[in-house]
Design an enzyme around this catalytic site. Sequence first.
Site, PDB file in Angstrom:
ATOM      1  N   GLU A 179       0.850  -1.193   0.000  1.00  0.00           N
ATOM      2  CA  GLU A 179       0.000   0.000   0.000  1.00  0.00           C
ATOM      3  C   GLU A 179       0.883   1.239   0.000  1.00  0.00           C
ATOM      4  O   GLU A 179       1.832   1.283   0.793  1.00  0.00           O
ATOM      5  CB  GLU A 179      -0.922  -0.013   1.229  1.00  0.00           C
ATOM      6  CG  GLU A 179      -1.917  -1.162   1.165  1.00  0.00           C
ATOM      7  CD  GLU A 179      -2.860  -1.244   2.366  1.00  0.00           C
ATOM      8  OE1 GLU A 179      -2.827  -0.336   3.213  1.00  0.00           O
ATOM      9  OE2 GLU A 179      -3.620  -2.221   2.443  1.00  0.00           O
ATOM     10  N   HIS A 201      -7.647   1.396   1.666  1.00  0.00           N
ATOM     11  CA  HIS A 201      -7.560   1.063   3.101  1.00  0.00           C
ATOM     12  C   HIS A 201      -8.273   2.133   3.940  1.00  0.00           C
ATOM     13  O   HIS A 201      -7.659   2.786   4.784  1.00  0.00           O
ATOM     14  CB  HIS A 201      -6.097   0.911   3.531  1.00  0.00           C
ATOM     15  CG  HIS A 201      -5.956   0.152   4.826  1.00  0.00           C
ATOM     16  ND1 HIS A 201      -4.849  -0.602   5.128  1.00  0.00           N
ATOM     17  CD2 HIS A 201      -6.771   0.029   5.907  1.00  0.00           C
ATOM     18  CE1 HIS A 201      -5.002  -1.138   6.331  1.00  0.00           C
ATOM     19  NE2 HIS A 201      -6.160  -0.762   6.817  1.00  0.00           N
TER      20      HIS A 201
END
Length: 328
Positions: A258, A277
Amino acid sequence: MRIVLCYPVGKKHIDQIQAAAPDFEVVNAGQERIDELLPTADILIGHAKVPVNWDRVLEAGKLRWIQSSAAGLDHCLVPGVIESDDIIVSSASGLFAPQVAEQTFSLLFGVLRRAPLFFRAEAKREFVRLPTDDLRGKTVGIVGLGGNGRFLARVLAPWDVRIIATDYFPVDCPAEVSQLWPADQLDRLLGESDVVILTLPLNGDTKGVFDAERFATMKRGSYLINVARGSVVQEKALCEALASGHLAGAGLDVTEVEPLPPESLLWDDPKVMISPHVGAQSARRVDDSTALAVINLRRYQSGLPVYNRVDKQLGFPHPSSVYRGQSD
Ligand SMILES: NC(=O)c1ccc[n+]([C@@H]2O[C@H](COP(=O)([O-])OP(=O)(O)OC[C@H]3O[C@@H](n4cnc5c(N)ncnc54)[C@H](O)[C@@H]3O)[C@@H](O)[C@H]2O)c1
Ligand SMILES: O=C(O)[C@H](O)CO
């Protein structure tokens, strides 16, 4: 004695924590001063998004308790913390379940109703009508029936779905769940589910568990929704299962790396919906994390066991210790 905060608190939150722990000095490190202040902490409250120099913290030898403001503890369960008998760790397990459920719904209904494809057409001002799928009557497999999984089971029930689940501690099966199996029955769950939702923690046992073999075990035409941690899934295998048509779609709030790298094939696949997220995000997240910290601070100072204390080897709390809104 010092409490160091490393989550985005305002004055109100600092005052609440100070009021709950008058004998402590409360210092706000934000994310910027963690390196400098964490070695001086007796108690850490928060969630470090930056890499922490844990060697320095452990060498300083002061830290006794980490109250995480995240449910997933992969940011702080480093070997030194796990091995230390002096440091206890408690999580925010289940605290963000309503928000995680909303994110799950947006991904789940997004992929079933083909939102990624329609959004692509919308961006080109094209009116593209294609068949969509729906949830009613499907079997939903929830992998990890903790705070998030249980809340999801409750709110999914009106769709007349059959809900099955696995959990490391397969206890207290809620009424909405038809079958609750131990974690080692994952393949059985995968073989029966039209939709698989991941709400389990990342740890040594679960890292990469969704590999090519697991995807082959899933039903042809089924969907995967991951609101847990990206590294539970091997993304290369996921891309292959989507490309072969074995999986009908995937909704991912979390990815192995990420931010998801620009070259990832997942970006291009109209069967995939991705969110960055944001499952736990909400305007009340800091309020809720602080409320739990305050309750736990009072318990800690009175010698009572804190809620959500994790088994550091497992990386998650026993269900009996999870905070479920009970007043002390
Ligand atoms: N997307 C997001 O923003 C977001 C938000 C909150 C939590 N999370 C992730 O979701 C996870 C779950 O959150 P939660 O609040 O429900 O935590 P939780 O601790 O309440 O629940 C985790 C559950 O998973 C179970 N479990 C552990 N290992 C398992 C396995 N191998 N197979 C099946 N079940 C297993 C545990 O027994 C527990 O019941 C967290 O660990 C975190 O990584 C993500
Ligand atoms: O684990 C959590 O609470 C969320 O993923 C945010 O880190």
